[in-house]
Design a protein around this motif. Structure first.
Motif, PDB file in Angstrom:
ATOM      1  N   MET A   1       1.036  -1.165  -0.045  1.00 21.24           N
ATOM      2  CA  MET A   1       0.006  -0.040  -0.037  1.00 21.24           C
ATOM      3  C   MET A   1       0.843   1.315  -0.079  1.00 21.24           C
ATOM      4  O   MET A   1       1.610   1.329   0.962  1.00 21.24           O
ATOM      5  CB  MET A   1      -0.885  -0.001   1.245  1.00 21.24           C
ATOM      6  CG  MET A   1      -1.849  -1.100   1.284  1.00 21.24           C
ATOM      7  SD  MET A   1      -2.921  -1.381   2.711  1.00 21.24           S
ATOM      8  CE  MET A   1      -1.528  -1.532   3.987  1.00 21.24           C
TER       9      MET A   1
ATOM     10  N   ARG B   1       3.361  -0.310   8.907  1.00 24.58           N
ATOM     11  CA  ARG B   1       1.905  -0.536   8.608  1.00 24.58           C
ATOM     12  C   ARG B   1       1.811  -1.695   7.408  1.00 24.58           C
ATOM     13  O   ARG B   1       0.983  -2.656   7.751  1.00 24.58           O
ATOM     14  CB  ARG B   1       1.254   0.630   8.093  1.00 24.58           C
ATOM     15  CG  ARG B   1      -0.325   0.199   8.145  1.00 24.58           C
ATOM     16  CD  ARG B   1      -1.234   1.418   8.605  1.00 24.58           C
ATOM     17  NE  ARG B   1      -2.605   0.928   8.345  1.00 24.58           N
ATOM     18  CZ  ARG B   1      -3.308   1.438   7.443  1.00 24.58           C
ATOM     19  NH1 ARG B   1      -2.885   2.530   6.797  1.00 24.58           N
ATOM     20  NH2 ARG B   1      -4.523   0.862   7.476  1.00 24.58           N
TER      21      ARG B   1
ATOM     22  N   PHE C   1       0.084  -5.063   8.309  1.00 23.46           N
ATOM     23  CA  PHE C   1      -1.231  -5.215   7.715  1.00 23.46           C
ATOM     24  C   PHE C   1      -2.011  -6.520   7.993  1.00 23.46           C
ATOM     25  O   PHE C   1      -3.318  -6.264   8.200  1.00 23.46           O
ATOM     26  CB  PHE C   1      -1.067  -4.654   6.228  1.00 23.46           C
ATOM     27  CG  PHE C   1      -2.493  -4.574   5.808  1.00 23.46           C
ATOM     28  CD1 PHE C   1      -3.130  -3.242   6.386  1.00 23.46           C
ATOM     29  CD2 PHE C   1      -3.294  -5.038   4.613  1.00 23.46           C
ATOM     30  CE1 PHE C   1      -4.320  -2.875   5.731  1.00 23.46           C
ATOM     31  CE2 PHE C   1      -4.437  -4.548   4.307  1.00 23.46           C
ATOM     32  CZ  PHE C   1      -5.044  -3.498   4.732  1.00 23.46           C
TER      33      PHE C   1
ATOM     34  N   GLU D   1      -3.136  -6.268  11.298  1.00 29.14           N
ATOM     35  CA  GLU D   1      -4.364  -5.308  11.462  1.00 29.14           C
ATOM     36  C   GLU D   1      -5.550  -5.871  11.031  1.00 29.14           C
ATOM     37  O   GLU D   1      -6.625  -5.722  11.622  1.00 29.14           O
ATOM     38  CB  GLU D   1      -3.749  -4.419  10.778  1.00 29.14           C
ATOM     39  CG  GLU D   1      -4.905  -2.984  10.755  1.00 29.14           C
ATOM     40  CD  GLU D   1      -4.230  -1.920  10.013  1.00 29.14           C
ATOM     41  OE1 GLU D   1      -3.156  -1.717   9.595  1.00 29.14           O
ATOM     42  OE2 GLU D   1      -5.176  -1.120   9.713  1.00 29.14           O
TER      43      GLU D   1
END
Ligand SMILES: Nc1ncnc2c1ncn2[C@@H]1O[C@H](COP(=O)(O)OP(=O)(O)O)[C@@H](O)[C@H]1O
Ligand SMILES: [Mg+2]
Lengths: 264, 250
Positions: free
Chosen positions: A98, A105, A109, A112
């Motif tokens: 991304m 992040r 991910f 997440e």
């Protein structure tokens, strides 16, 4: 041929994690795969090797549950695959990072999405960022990284979810040659350390022989299994020694002879 | 801009035009064009009047409500059209007609439907702004790399997370461009709507000043409006640049 063991004869009776049975795949006009039967043993790195367009990506995505087969069945640990699942993680040829998210992040991910808390997932992600050699780049964005570094992020993301089976679609094809070799060596270290089942796609014979426990040769479209080869290479040797090893060179030559008639 | 081999910044050309305006205005050749300086003085005085302030508030209100609706509906319809072929087939033809149709002609019809009041102005803003937002959102959604979507699915994203965390963000550059173009069109919409309804807000003031040939105030009104539209569009452009920066490599 002392270094080679061909097909069924030499496969040790180890446990099958992924079983592919009678998989066929048609895209409206194109027959991509025809009757693929394969077993992927636990803890081994199996490579799907074949010419461009023979259906390697298609087979890998069917195993991943990202696309449906026209007929046939894939079972993971005995359970039929109907879609993606947490026991499989995918590494994409074009990285699929991304661009608006940091390395941290991106790596975290998968966790997440599973709903894990921020502190916990970041500490896991930090560990794998270190594991792939990107410590210090946690807060960088993908466009600030080289192709090789981006794929390391993709690899760390796949490791972070702690899946049993890692599916890698030509992960090094967009990486330049020097980094590619370094990357292959790092991958072998991680394969050894993480004790997972790897299904690896490549069209490079050298790469396949260098990293694989087993090599599945696919024929030109429609893809079928044409041969299964187990390179017998002493992986405790140094990377440079392996690349000069007679067993390594012979296996490369053997596969090249097998594939040559597709090129003509 | 290059002049006699020198790079002249954009501001410079603006200043040249301001000077030309001032000179033409002072010469008194054109009754419709008073000097720029007296227009600016008028503008300064005008923004302090209660009349202007309440007109600006009414205008801002119609504009904000119309734009908010246009952004919500525009993004929703754009996403649906980008993802589902059936929706695209159903609405594509209408969106493409309306995006370039002379919508001003519709305002009298809207007046019959929604009365001579704010509702008509809000609907006008909405109709002016929404189509370009739909089209740009649709284009943005269609350009989301397939591998990003497969990435989301393979790591177990729910449909909600797939859109909220991946698809909409990946399409954000195009969506923002659509909103910026929609804002400019929305400003047109609010002025045209108010002019035709002609009894509220900015339209009422325009009507008043042009009828009494009060050109200083007329131009002052226009300049303030242009400046507001340009500021909004520049603000969005600023955000776009930031987003493009992060979206540079997919
Ligand atoms: N979505 C698709 N629609 C139609 N044909 C496809 C699609 N994906 C792949 N193919 C075709 O299927 C064949 C196998 O593709 P792929 O699995 O990507 O091969 P490989 O990864 O071995 O290069 C190719 O001939 C390709 O053109
Ligand atoms: Mg491929």
């Amino acid at each position: 041929m002392a270094h080679l063991a061909v097909a069924e004869a030499a496969i040790p009776a180890s446990e099958t994690v992924v079983a592919v049975r009678g998989i066929c795949k048609r895209y409206s006009e194109v027959e991509a795969l025809r009757l693929i039967d394969l077993d992927f043993p636990r803890g081994k790195l199996t490579t799907l090797l074949g010419p461009s367009g023979c259906g390697k990506t298609t087979l890998l995505k069917i195993i991943a549950g990202l696309i449906a087969a026209s007929s046939g069945e894939v079972r993971v640990n005995g359970k039929p695959v109907t879609g993606p699942g947490p026991e499989r993680a995918f590494v994409f040829q074009d990285f699929a990072l991304m661009p608006w998210a940091t390395v941290m992040r991106n790596v975290a991910f998968g966790l997440e999405l599973q709903g894990m808390g921020k502190a916990e997932r970041q500490s896991i992600a930090r560990n794998y960022i270190a594991e792939v050699g990107l410590t210090g780049f946690e807060d960088k964005y993908p466009h600030e990284l080289s192709g090789g570094m981006r794929q390391r992020v993709g690899l760390a993301r796949a490791f972070a979810v702690n899946a049993e089976v890692l599916l890698l679609d030509e992960p090094f094809s967009a990486v330049d040659e020097q980094n590619r070799r370094k990357f292959q060596e790092d991958l072998l270290r991680l394969v050894d350390k993480e004790r997972k089942t790897f299904i690896f796609v490549t069209h490079s014979i050298e790469e396949a022989v260098y990293v694989s426990d087993r090599i599945v040769l696919l024929s030109r479209r429609p893809g079928r299994v044409s041969q299964i080869i187990e390179p017998r290479i002493d992986r405790t040797a140094s990377p440079d020694a392996i690349r000069r090893d007679q067993g390594y060179l012979d296996t490369v030559e053997e596969i090249w002879q097998g594939l040559k008639h597709y090129v003509d | 801009m290059i002049l006699f081999g020198y790079r002249v910044p954009m501001m410079a050309s603006l200043i040249v035009w301001c000077v030309i305006w001032e000179v033409v205005g002072r010469s008194g050749a054109l009754f419709l064009i008073p000097p720029l300086s007296s227009v600016l003085v008028a503008a300064f005085a005008m923004v302090q009047t209660a009349t202007w302030q309440s007109a600006a508030l009414v205008t801002l209100h119609s504009f904000s409500v119309g734009m908010a609706l246009a952004i919500l509906v525009g993004i929703a319809l754009g996403v649906l059209m980008g993802r589902f072929k059936a929706v695209d087939d159903l609405f594509g033809i209408w969106v493409n007609i309306f995006v370039s149709a002379p919508l001003s002609a519709l305002v009298p019809v809207l007046m019959i439907l929604f009365g001579i009041g704010e509702t008509t102005v809000i609907v006008t803003v909405f109709l002016f702004a929404v189509w370009i937002i739909v089209l740009d959102t649709r284009a943005g959604i269609q350009h989301v790399p397939n591998s990003l979507i497969e990435m989301g699915r393979s790591y177990g994203a729910s449909p909600f997370a797939l859109y909220g965390k991946i698809v909409l963000l990946a399409a954000l550059p195009e969506i923002l461009a659509g909103i910026r173009l929609g804002l400019v069109r929305g400003v047109k919409g609010v002025v045209i709507g108010q002019l035709l309804v002609s009894i509220i807000g900015y339209g009422e003031l325009f009507e008043l000043y042009s009828r009494s040939f009060d050109m200083e105030n007329f131009w002052a009104l226009t300049i303030i409006l242009f400046a507001a539209a340009m500021l909004m569009s520049a603000a969005i452009e600023h955000v776009e640049k930031k987003v493009d920066y992060y979206a540079g490599v997919r």
